[in-house]
Structure formats: C-alpha cells, structure tokens
Design a protein around this motif. Structure first.
Motif, short mmCIF file in Angstrom:
data_model
loop_
_atom_site.label_atom_id
_atom_site.label_comp_id
_atom_site.label_asym_id
_atom_site.label_seq_id
_atom_site.Cartn_x
_atom_site.Cartn_y
_atom_site.Cartn_z
N LEU A 99 36.78 45.79 42.27
CA LEU A 99 36.41 44.71 41.45
C LEU A 99 37.15 43.37 41.94
O LEU A 99 36.38 42.27 42.08
N PRO A 100 38.57 43.28 42.48
CA PRO A 100 38.95 42.07 43.04
C PRO A 100 38.34 41.63 44.14
O PRO A 100 38.07 40.10 44.39
N TRP A 101 37.78 42.44 45.28
CA TRP A 101 36.83 41.97 46.49
C TRP A 101 35.63 41.31 45.80
O TRP A 101 35.03 40.62 47.01
N PHE A 102 35.18 41.36 44.81
CA PHE A 102 33.88 40.94 44.55
C PHE A 102 34.10 39.11 44.59
O PHE A 102 33.26 38.49 44.54
N GLY A 103 35.20 38.76 44.35
CA GLY A 103 35.58 37.24 44.40
C GLY A 103 35.29 36.97 45.90
O GLY A 103 34.96 35.57 46.06
#
Length: 369
Positions: A89-93
């Motif tokens: 999820l953090p990498w969706f940034g």
C-alpha cells in the motif's frame, strides 16, 4: 486660358494624399488584426477547456485515491488481492507524481484537482511515518533477525548482532546445523537463552517459563498423529518471560508461514494466515499486560490477515521509528515483514540494523518496560 495659367501646375496637397494612403494602410492592418483574432478565437474554441482536458488522468487519480481509501473493501476471494494491495500500500503513492507530471503536461486543471484525493489519503495513512518519532531514553533494547537458513557465515552474523548492544535478541530460521554456532558466538554476551525448534531468544536478563507456542504449523487429519518430537523439530514460535527491573515482560518469538506470489494462486498466504490467527489468539489469552512480539511475520501490518495481532499489539516502528523501516529483501527492501510489536510498554525508538549474511535486515527497538 492665359499663358500664365498654362504655366501653372495644379498640385494636390501633400497632406491629403498621405491621409488617404494612411487610411488605406490602417484599414489593411485592422483587417489583418481582426483575421488574427478570429483565427485565435477559432483555435481556442477548438481546444478543450482546462477543466475538460485530461479526463482520463483525472479518473485515474480518483481511482487511485479511492483504492487507497477503501483498500479494506478490496476482496480477497480472487488470489488474495486485498492482502496483496495492503502489503504494498505505501508504494501506491509513487503513482501520484507520475499522474501529476501527466496532468501538467496536458495542462489539465481537473486532473490536478483530482490528485488532491490520493495525496490526502496517502498522507493520512502514512504521513506519520515520514518524520523521526524516536525519543531519548534508557530503556530495554530488543532486536529480531531472520538469520536465514542459507546464511553463509552464521558466526559473523552472530558477532554483528551481539555488537548491536541489544539486551534481548530474537533469532528465527535457526537451522539445526547453525544452532551450535549461534549458541557459541552469543554465549559471552548473552548468558541466558532458549530455543524451541527454529526460533530462539538470547538475553542478558533472566528467562523463565519458556514454552513453545502452537501456531498450527500442522493442520488437517494427520496433524494429531505426529509425535511431539517431530513437531518440535520445526516449531516456529515460543513464549518466555524476561525479568526486568520493572517487572516481568512476556516475550513472544515467531516465524509465520511464507507468502508467495504466483500466476495460478495469486498471493498465496494460506499457512501464514492460519499461523497469524493462532498467534493472535495466544497473545489475546496472555495474562501479562506487558507483551513484546519479535518475529518475521512474513507480512506488512496493514494486511487484514494480521487483524488478530494488531488488535492486541501496536508497532514500535509506527510509534517511535524513523521512516517505514523496510526489511526485505535486504539488498533492496520494499516491505517490512520483520516486526517488533508491543503492549503495555512504551517504545522510545525503533530502527533497522545493518545487513548481515541473511536476505532479511535485522530490526531493533528501545522500549521502556
């Protein structure tokens, strides 16, 4: 006509001629100006309004924001897609600056405005991890490391970990062949230790009440038919009590089942999820209010599969770390699967230790017990 009149030449006033020519020139200029204005107006009319340009980019930005906002609603029925999304999820940034570049290139006001949604959602989810939340203190330092079954130099790994100064050190994936090496190398710094199957705890403080934790490594009709010594050979969790100056702390060490991504099964986490549920139940039944869990849980704590654990414990990295603290793979970490989780104690700081011969990075935290 007299001669004098024949000798005279009729002259047109100079100013009159220039005035006529100047009027014609101005009329030509005005005509060209109006033509140019008409062309510009037609060109502008043929182009989409800034709020109408980049509709696809605007839609993608809104979908990105909604995906991060409603990640818990992504179903797991097909290939554990929901858990896979939550793991990374953090990498969706990273999609946000990509979409921003596209919006600026298209000069799309609607796309830029739509990007506010994913920006705000990402900051709400992970903005707290961008700063250093560590605090000074002199609490107990705990560390965990998946030392790796294929570690080419376990002796050096043991020495590096001892040099970290940790008061309590948890090791997982300790093979029978390497166990003696770790025990020998760590004996001087850690007079107390306990090993159950492939997990162990080395401590500068006394240990007591050590016992294996059943995380349902064996499952199915044949599970109860296996002898205890066979089961213990590959046991992957233990519980013990560490005696501190502020009182006893229950410490769990765990190595949950692996997670795999493959075309046929998708995000395969069957064993891990079963282990996580069993571990969560054991921690929920723990009588000691002060609990520390050290382990390779093979997953990020945003993953819904760990709800039973995260409902009982909180992450030391989230509360007192600096950044995301990714631990795997060691050469280019993209996810934190090695965890230090606590209850009833206060994390003062949390950090990632330098690489060893393992494919995981060690993690450490200082807690006030």
């Amino acid at each position: 006509m007299s001669g004098s009149e024949r000798g005279q030449t009729t002259m047109t006033p100079v100013g009159t001629a220039e005035t006529g020519q100047g009027g014609a020139g101005r009329r030509d200029t005005d005509a060209r100006t109006w033509h140019a204005r008409i062309r510009r107006a037609l060109t502008a009319a043929s182009r989409p309004d800034p709020w109408k340009r980049g509709r696809v980019l605007a839609a993608l930005a809104l979908l990105l924001g909604l995906l991060m906002l409603l990640h818990a609603e992504v179903p797991n029925r097909i290939g554990n897609l929901g858990s896979l999304v939550e793991t990374f999820l953090p990498w969706f940034g990273l999609f946000i600056p990509v979409l921003l570049v596209g919006a600026l290139w298209r000069r799309s006001a609607s796309a830029v405005a739509a990007l506010l949604l994913p920006v705000l959602v990402w900051l709400n989810l992970f903005g707290g991890l961008l700063g250093d939340k560590s605090q000074p203190g002199s609490g107990l330092t705990v560390a965990e490391h998946n030392v790796g079954a294929g570690n080419p130099d376990p002796a050096r790994t043991a020495r590096d970990l001892a040099a970290s100064g940790a008061d309590v050190l948890a090791l997982v994936e300790v093979t029978e062949q390497a166990r003696g090496t770790y025990e020998n190398e760590l004996a001087k710094a850690y007079p107390y230790h306990a090993v159950e199957g492939t997990v162990g705890l080395w401590s500068k403080l006394p240990l007591s009440e050590t016992q294996p934790v059943d995380t349902k490594m064996d499952y199915g009709p044949l599970a109860d038919t296996k002898p205890l010594d066979v089961k213990m050979a590959y046991n992957r969790a233990l519980r013990t009590t560490v005696t501190t100056s502020q009182g006893p702390v229950a410490v769990y060490v765990a190595h949950l089942g692996s997670a795999r991504v493959n075309p046929r099964a998708g995000f395969w986490t069957t064993h891990r999820d079963r282990n996580a549920q069993a571990l969560g139940e054991a921690i929920a039944a723990e009588q000691n209010e002060r609990v520390v869990l050290l382990g390779d849980l093979n997953g990020a704590m945003d993953d819904r599969a760990f709800a039973g654990i995260t409902s009982e414990l909180r992450s030391a990295q989230d509360e007192a770390g600096n950044g995301f603290g990714f631990t795997w793979p060691a050469q280019f970490p993209v996810v934190r699967i090695d965890q230090i989780l606590v209850r009833g104690v206060k994390p003062e700081s949390s950090w990632v230790l330098p690489a060893t011969g393992s494919d995981h990075l060690p993690v450490a935290a200082r807690i006030a017990p």
